[in-house]
Design an enzyme around this catalytic site. Sequence first.
Site, PDB file in Angstrom:
ATOM      1  N   ARG A   1      -7.988   2.546   2.011  1.00  0.00           N
ATOM      2  CA  ARG A   1      -7.685   3.806   1.291  1.00  0.00           C
ATOM      3  C   ARG A   1      -6.519   3.564   0.325  1.00  0.00           C
ATOM      4  NH1 ARG A   1      -5.475   9.146   3.616  1.00  0.00           N
ATOM      5  NH2 ARG A   1      -6.232  10.671   2.139  1.00  0.00           N
TER       6      ARG A   1
ATOM      7  N   GLU B   1      -0.888  -8.535   5.604  1.00  0.00           N
ATOM      8  CA  GLU B   1      -0.600  -8.657   7.042  1.00  0.00           C
ATOM      9  C   GLU B   1      -1.846  -8.440   7.885  1.00  0.00           C
ATOM     10  OE1 GLU B   1      -0.126  -6.055   5.246  1.00  0.00           O
ATOM     11  OE2 GLU B   1      -0.307  -4.220   6.425  1.00  0.00           O
TER      12      GLU B   1
ATOM     13  N   HIS C   1      -3.223  -5.258   1.886  1.00  0.00           N
ATOM     14  CA  HIS C   1      -2.513  -5.549   3.137  1.00  0.00           C
ATOM     15  C   HIS C   1      -2.615  -7.030   3.520  1.00  0.00           C
ATOM     16  CE1 HIS C   1      -1.928  -1.351   4.610  1.00  0.00           C
ATOM     17  NE2 HIS C   1      -2.947  -1.124   3.816  1.00  0.00           N
TER      18      HIS C   1
ATOM     19  N   CYS D   1       0.825  -1.207   0.000  1.00  0.00           N
ATOM     20  CA  CYS D   1       0.000   0.000   0.000  1.00  0.00           C
ATOM     21  C   CYS D   1       0.872   1.275   0.000  1.00  0.00           C
ATOM     22  CB  CYS D   1      -0.982  -0.066   1.172  1.00  0.00           C
ATOM     23  SG  CYS D   1      -2.434   0.935   0.887  1.00  0.00           S
TER      24      CYS D   1
HETATM   25  N1  GLN Z   1      -3.725   6.397   1.306  1.00  0.00           N
HETATM   26  C1  GLN Z   1      -2.407   6.131   1.816  1.00  0.00           C
HETATM   27  C2  GLN Z   1      -1.360   6.951   1.050  1.00  0.00           C
HETATM   28  O1  GLN Z   1      -1.660   7.539   0.052  1.00  0.00           O
HETATM   29  C3  GLN Z   1      -2.055   4.653   1.747  1.00  0.00           C
HETATM   30  C4  GLN Z   1      -2.978   3.879   2.651  1.00  0.00           C
HETATM   31  C5  GLN Z   1      -2.391   2.606   3.188  1.00  0.00           C
HETATM   32  O2  GLN Z   1      -1.189   2.393   3.225  1.00  0.00           O
HETATM   33  N2  GLN Z   1      -3.273   1.759   3.661  1.00  0.00           N
HETATM   34  O3  GLN Z   1      -0.258   6.969   1.455  1.00  0.00           O
END
Ligand code: GLN
Length: 224
Positions: A147, A184, A182, A91
């Site tokens: 997100r 994890e 994710h 992410c």
């Molecule tokens: N929205 C976050 C970003 O732009 C990433 C979100 C996440 O790591 N779960 O950094």
Amino acid sequence: MSSPKANDSAPGAGTIGVLALQGGVFEHLDHLRRLGIEARAVKQEADFAGLAGLIMPGGESTCLSRLLKIFGLDAVILRRYREGMKLWGTCAGAILLAAALKGEQPHLGLIDIEVERNGFGSQLDSFCCEALVPKVSPEPLPLTFIRAPKILRAGKGVEVLLQIDDFIAAAETPDILVTAFHPELTGSLAFHRYFARKCGLQPLAEENLDPSWDRTSWMRLAKI
Ligand code: GLN
């Protein structure tokens, strides 16, 4: 115990680090240890000694990139990567590794993917689903998107591991793995096992896991 393929003599060889400046660190350490892999939180240059691989966790990529610069760890990651340390970005970690960010300047720029931050909308548009990722596991895997970014494009030399609708959710080069989700934050160890093998380590097979291990042990901070 796992035995490393390369770097046997280096201190910490056989260890995977988790960048511990901000974001979801504990859950990655927990998953790696369940697989019999030595895992270490990485906060300063000395923590990189002999690491076979480094996980750059989810969190907030803008915040993480600032902290990397403030502590000078961006340069250490680039150097250790050139020396053979493997990388996995989950992410926000994947955002930090991308060569191109839609509408923004890239950060480390180590893998030829284009990423759109917050590609699904706000925190409220987070979701879970399941998908088959044949290279990683013969079973469908649970996926948690928080997100999350969308990987819009993968360049030459980047293999797509999972495409869903109009976006790429997981991709890799021989040295870097990126996931928009994710692993994890699920009870599955498949992606951590996959990354450990990519690092030349030998994680425990599913049948050799500690049978008393609670599959939700990664949640224990949340339970306190
Ligand atoms: N929205 C976050 C970003 O732009 C990433 C979100 C996440 O790591 N779960 O950094």
